[in-house]
Design a protein around this motif. Sequence first.
Motif, PDB file in Angstrom:
ATOM      1  N   GLY A 114       0.619  -1.138   0.083  1.00 30.10           N
ATOM      2  CA  GLY A 114       0.276   0.173  -0.174  1.00 30.10           C
ATOM      3  C   GLY A 114       0.941   1.317  -0.030  1.00 30.10           C
ATOM      4  N   HIS A 115       0.409   2.219   0.660  1.00 32.53           N
ATOM      5  CA  HIS A 115       0.695   3.619   0.661  1.00 32.53           C
ATOM      6  C   HIS A 115       1.151   4.354   1.869  1.00 32.53           C
ATOM      7  N   ASN A 116       1.926   5.400   1.860  1.00 28.16           N
ATOM      8  CA  ASN A 116       2.118   6.118   2.993  1.00 28.16           C
ATOM      9  C   ASN A 116       1.148   7.305   2.974  1.00 28.16           C
ATOM     10  N   PRO A 117       0.947   8.064   3.934  1.00 29.48           N
ATOM     11  CA  PRO A 117       1.241   7.672   5.271  1.00 29.48           C
ATOM     12  C   PRO A 117       0.399   6.806   5.972  1.00 29.48           C
ATOM     13  N   ALA A 118      -0.329   6.120   5.390  1.00 29.49           N
ATOM     14  CA  ALA A 118      -1.271   4.947   5.888  1.00 29.49           C
ATOM     15  C   ALA A 118      -0.488   4.027   6.686  1.00 29.49           C
ATOM     16  N   LEU A 119       0.388   3.467   5.903  1.00 28.51           N
ATOM     17  CA  LEU A 119       1.342   2.165   6.267  1.00 28.51           C
ATOM     18  C   LEU A 119       1.858   2.678   7.762  1.00 28.51           C
ATOM     19  N   THR A 120       2.573   3.829   7.583  1.00 28.88           N
ATOM     20  CA  THR A 120       3.466   4.208   8.790  1.00 28.88           C
ATOM     21  C   THR A 120       2.305   4.579   9.868  1.00 28.88           C
ATOM     22  N   ASP A 121       1.294   5.249   9.728  1.00 22.07           N
ATOM     23  CA  ASP A 121       0.544   5.396  10.673  1.00 22.07           C
ATOM     24  C   ASP A 121      -0.214   4.098  11.301  1.00 22.07           C
ATOM     25  N   VAL A 123       1.350   1.343  11.526  1.00 24.10           N
ATOM     26  CA  VAL A 123       2.490   0.522  12.196  1.00 24.10           C
ATOM     27  C   VAL A 123       2.419   1.176  13.555  1.00 24.10           C
ATOM     28  N   ASN A 124       2.509   2.711  13.591  1.00 19.26           N
ATOM     29  CA  ASN A 124       2.491   3.459  14.905  1.00 19.26           C
ATOM     30  C   ASN A 124       1.379   3.480  15.725  1.00 19.26           C
ATOM     31  N   THR A 125       0.026   2.908  15.323  1.00 21.59           N
ATOM     32  CA  THR A 125      -1.080   2.717  15.909  1.00 21.59           C
ATOM     33  C   THR A 125      -1.075   1.488  16.613  1.00 21.59           C
ATOM     34  N   LEU A 126      -0.489   0.492  15.867  1.00 19.43           N
ATOM     35  CA  LEU A 126      -0.451  -1.047  16.578  1.00 19.43           C
ATOM     36  C   LEU A 126       0.800  -1.128  17.469  1.00 19.43           C
ATOM     37  N   VAL A 127       1.976  -0.594  17.144  1.00 20.28           N
ATOM     38  CA  VAL A 127       3.138  -0.810  17.841  1.00 20.28           C
ATOM     39  C   VAL A 127       3.406   0.273  18.961  1.00 20.28           C
ATOM     40  N   ALA A 128       3.235  -0.069  20.214  1.00 20.70           N
ATOM     41  CA  ALA A 128       3.196   0.878  21.368  1.00 20.70           C
ATOM     42  C   ALA A 128       4.928   1.067  21.674  1.00 20.70           C
ATOM     43  N   GLY A 129       5.040   2.466  21.458  1.00 14.38           N
ATOM     44  CA  GLY A 129       6.302   3.235  21.710  1.00 14.38           C
ATOM     45  C   GLY A 129       7.360   2.541  20.914  1.00 14.38           C
ATOM     46  N   ASP A 130       7.367   1.883  19.751  1.00 11.42           N
ATOM     47  CA  ASP A 130       8.375   1.338  19.151  1.00 11.42           C
ATOM     48  C   ASP A 130       8.209   1.409  17.578  1.00 11.42           C
ATOM     49  N   GLY A 131       7.522   2.436  17.219  1.00 10.49           N
ATOM     50  CA  GLY A 131       7.150   2.351  15.989  1.00 10.49           C
ATOM     51  C   GLY A 131       8.127   2.968  14.866  1.00 10.49           C
ATOM     52  N   LEU A 132       7.722   3.688  13.649  1.00 10.07           N
ATOM     53  CA  LEU A 132       8.750   4.123  12.737  1.00 10.07           C
ATOM     54  C   LEU A 132       8.209   5.653  12.642  1.00 10.07           C
ATOM     55  N   ALA A 133       9.475   6.204  12.356  1.00  8.51           N
ATOM     56  CA  ALA A 133       9.406   7.638  11.661  1.00  8.51           C
ATOM     57  C   ALA A 133       8.645   7.758  10.430  1.00  8.51           C
ATOM     58  N   ASN A 134       9.163   6.727   9.511  1.00 10.82           N
ATOM     59  CA  ASN A 134       8.685   6.731   8.120  1.00 10.82           C
ATOM     60  C   ASN A 134       8.768   5.175   7.553  1.00 10.82           C
ATOM     61  N   LEU A 135       7.974   4.564   6.754  1.00 11.80           N
ATOM     62  CA  LEU A 135       8.209   3.492   6.307  1.00 11.80           C
ATOM     63  C   LEU A 135       8.570   3.769   4.906  1.00 11.80           C
ATOM     64  N   HIS A 152     -10.177  -7.231  16.481  1.00 14.60           N
ATOM     65  CA  HIS A 152      -9.989  -6.737  17.846  1.00 14.60           C
ATOM     66  C   HIS A 152      -8.541  -6.159  17.503  1.00 14.60           C
ATOM     67  N   LEU A 153      -8.012  -5.964  16.235  1.00 17.30           N
ATOM     68  CA  LEU A 153      -6.752  -5.497  16.155  1.00 17.30           C
ATOM     69  C   LEU A 153      -6.490  -4.034  16.834  1.00 17.30           C
ATOM     70  N   GLY A 154      -5.298  -3.869  17.387  1.00 15.70           N
ATOM     71  CA  GLY A 154      -5.226  -2.517  18.063  1.00 15.70           C
ATOM     72  C   GLY A 154      -5.711  -2.373  19.384  1.00 15.70           C
ATOM     73  N   GLU A 155      -6.428  -3.625  19.980  1.00 13.75           N
ATOM     74  CA  GLU A 155      -6.960  -3.228  21.421  1.00 13.75           C
ATOM     75  C   GLU A 155      -5.905  -3.669  22.437  1.00 13.75           C
ATOM     76  N   ARG A 156      -4.865  -4.357  21.749  1.00 15.21           N
ATOM     77  CA  ARG A 156      -3.506  -4.885  22.698  1.00 15.21           C
ATOM     78  C   ARG A 156      -2.167  -4.539  21.842  1.00 15.21           C
ATOM     79  N   PRO A 157      -1.212  -3.910  22.400  1.00 17.99           N
ATOM     80  CA  PRO A 157      -0.087  -3.695  21.806  1.00 17.99           C
ATOM     81  C   PRO A 157       0.571  -4.462  20.960  1.00 17.99           C
ATOM     82  N   ALA A 158       0.696  -4.402  19.669  1.00 16.36           N
ATOM     83  CA  ALA A 158       1.620  -5.430  18.799  1.00 16.36           C
ATOM     84  C   ALA A 158       3.225  -5.178  18.914  1.00 16.36           C
ATOM     85  N   ARG A 159       3.783  -5.924  18.250  1.00 17.80           N
ATOM     86  CA  ARG A 159       5.215  -6.060  18.286  1.00 17.80           C
ATOM     87  C   ARG A 159       5.587  -5.916  16.895  1.00 17.80           C
TER      88      ARG A 159
END
Length: 172
Positions: A114-121, A123-135, A152-159
């Motif tokens: 897919g496309h940015n900024p959707a993909l980077t966003d 990742v940063n929504t799902l991964v708590a505190g360890d995301g990306l500045a930019n894919l 239920h994706l996003g209800e618990r932090p992903a890795r």
Amino acid sequence: MADTAMKTLHLLRHAKSSWDKPGQPDRERGLNKRGQRDAPRMGEALSHILPPMSVALSPARRAQLTLEGLCRGWPALADCRHYTEEDLYTFDGDDLLDWVRRQDDRHLALFIIGHNPALTDLVNTLVAGDGLANLPTAGYVRIECPGASWAHLGERPARLARRLFPKELPGD
């Protein structure tokens, strides 16, 4: 007993697109020379770390050409059935999250081009505190998501379990 159910998201941003035709509709832009070089290189690299699988991708020409390039570098991927999804032509992370949440739970993994900024966003929504500045273009990430349901994706932090960017490949 601990919940061991897990879903896996494989996300790849389309390869570097061309801007050489002013006025060309966004959906019709192809790949520039770097994109044409990076897509097969990423396919070859991913072939060493992933089994071939179906890919869901944006209808934009640059996403379609990225998949073709991946398949040149990863021939076994070409044997899988791939799906063009209109809803993946989005630049909004919430729209992308909504699309993933609607997927069938029989799929333990989803691979999206897919496309940015959707993909980077996303990742940063799902991964708590360890995301990306930019894919980056042609960049890949694997996200391991706890739970048995995409709904239920996003209800618990992903890795963020893996990342691979074209600049990390040999010869770049």
